[in-house]
Design an enzyme around this catalytic site. Structure first.
Site, short mmCIF file in Angstrom:
data_model
loop_
_atom_site.label_atom_id
_atom_site.label_comp_id
_atom_site.label_asym_id
_atom_site.label_seq_id
_atom_site.Cartn_x
_atom_site.Cartn_y
_atom_site.Cartn_z
N THR A 105 -10.21 -36.47 6.56
CA THR A 105 -11.26 -36.88 5.63
C THR A 105 -10.99 -36.30 4.25
OG1 THR A 105 -12.80 -35.10 6.23
CG2 THR A 105 -12.86 -37.10 7.56
N GLU A 152 -11.22 -32.43 9.34
CA GLU A 152 -12.36 -32.70 8.47
C GLU A 152 -12.14 -32.16 7.05
OE1 GLU A 152 -15.02 -34.34 8.34
OE2 GLU A 152 -15.42 -35.04 10.37
N HIS A 153 -13.14 -32.39 6.21
CA HIS A 153 -13.06 -32.09 4.78
C HIS A 153 -12.61 -30.67 4.49
CE1 HIS A 153 -16.71 -29.56 4.81
NE2 HIS A 153 -17.12 -30.38 5.76
N ASP A 154 -11.78 -30.56 3.46
CA ASP A 154 -11.36 -29.27 2.89
C ASP A 154 -10.50 -28.43 3.82
OD1 ASP A 154 -12.84 -29.55 0.34
OD2 ASP A 154 -14.59 -29.45 1.65
N ALA A 173 -13.17 -27.12 6.26
CA ALA A 173 -12.66 -25.90 5.62
C ALA A 173 -11.96 -24.95 6.59
CB ALA A 173 -13.78 -25.17 4.88
#
Length: 207
Positions: free
Chosen positions: A115, A133-135, A153
């Site tokens: 993402t 997932e994000h970051d 993250a």
């Protein structure tokens, strides 16, 4: 040989699973498996010896389809030292949302998802139906096995191995060369070289 060639290093299950869709992306080249020694064709693709691929073919790109991070690194470094160019393989059936940075030689398999603002290092192997997932940051030569889930993250160190179906909590760090067991639920940081498994994950071995 002057004709361009693409070599998929490995002849095990991972390489055989990847080759059909990898070949669709490399239609500009002669396509082959690369192994320690030449052998009979595999699934209708020739199997060429590594030495011949690296010394007898002038225009060559490659990807290493080997699940074990340390071995994948050794092969990739030999190939690059011989002048072969790493090729990134992104399945049409993967979901890759921008902006994501993806390093040379990475493999993102069918059903995998990355993402927003994800960074994928060089020669990373993200297997089928894994999600990043994000970051998240995935270091060079890391392996994310089928169905593993990296929540937001998460930082994965160089050469780490994340087992099939493992779940990593948001914001944790997994150190370089560490190993996460199949189905583990990881709730806290993992040290470099450490092996953890279970739900919740516990240390089985330290570096």
């Amino acid at each position: 040989m002057t004709e361009a060639a693409f070599g998929l290093f490995g002849t095990g299950g991972a390489a055989r699973a990847i080759m059909p869709w990898a070949a669709r992306h490399c239609g500009d080249s002669r396509i082959m498996f690369v192994d320690v020694a030449a052998s009979a064709p595999l699934n209708d693709y020739p199997v060429i010896a590594e030495e011949a691929f690296l010394t007898q073919i002038a225009k060559r790109t490659f990807t290493v389809a080997v699940g074990e991070p340390e071995l994948r690194q050794c092969i990739a470094e030999r190939a690059e030292a011989a002048g072969a160019i790493a090729r990134t393989l992104l399945s049409d059936d993967a979901v890759i949302l921008d902006p994501s940075g993806i390093g040379a030689g990475a493999i993102i398999c069918p059903g995998a998802i990355t993402t927003a603002d994800v960074t994928i290092g060089r020669h990373v192997f993200i297997n089928i139906h894994a999600s990043v997932e994000h970051d998240c940051v995935v270091g060079d030569f890391a392996t994310i096995s089928p169905g593993a889930r990296l929540n937001g993250a998460v930082c994965i160190g160089r050469g780490a191995f994340i087992g099939a179906g493992a779940i990593l909590r948001e914001g944790i760090t997994v150190g370089a060369g560490s190993m996460i067991g199949m189905g583990a639920v990881v709730l806290s940081d993992v040290e470099a070289g450490e092996t953890v498994a279970g739900n919740p994950a516990r240390t089985l071995r330290r570096a």
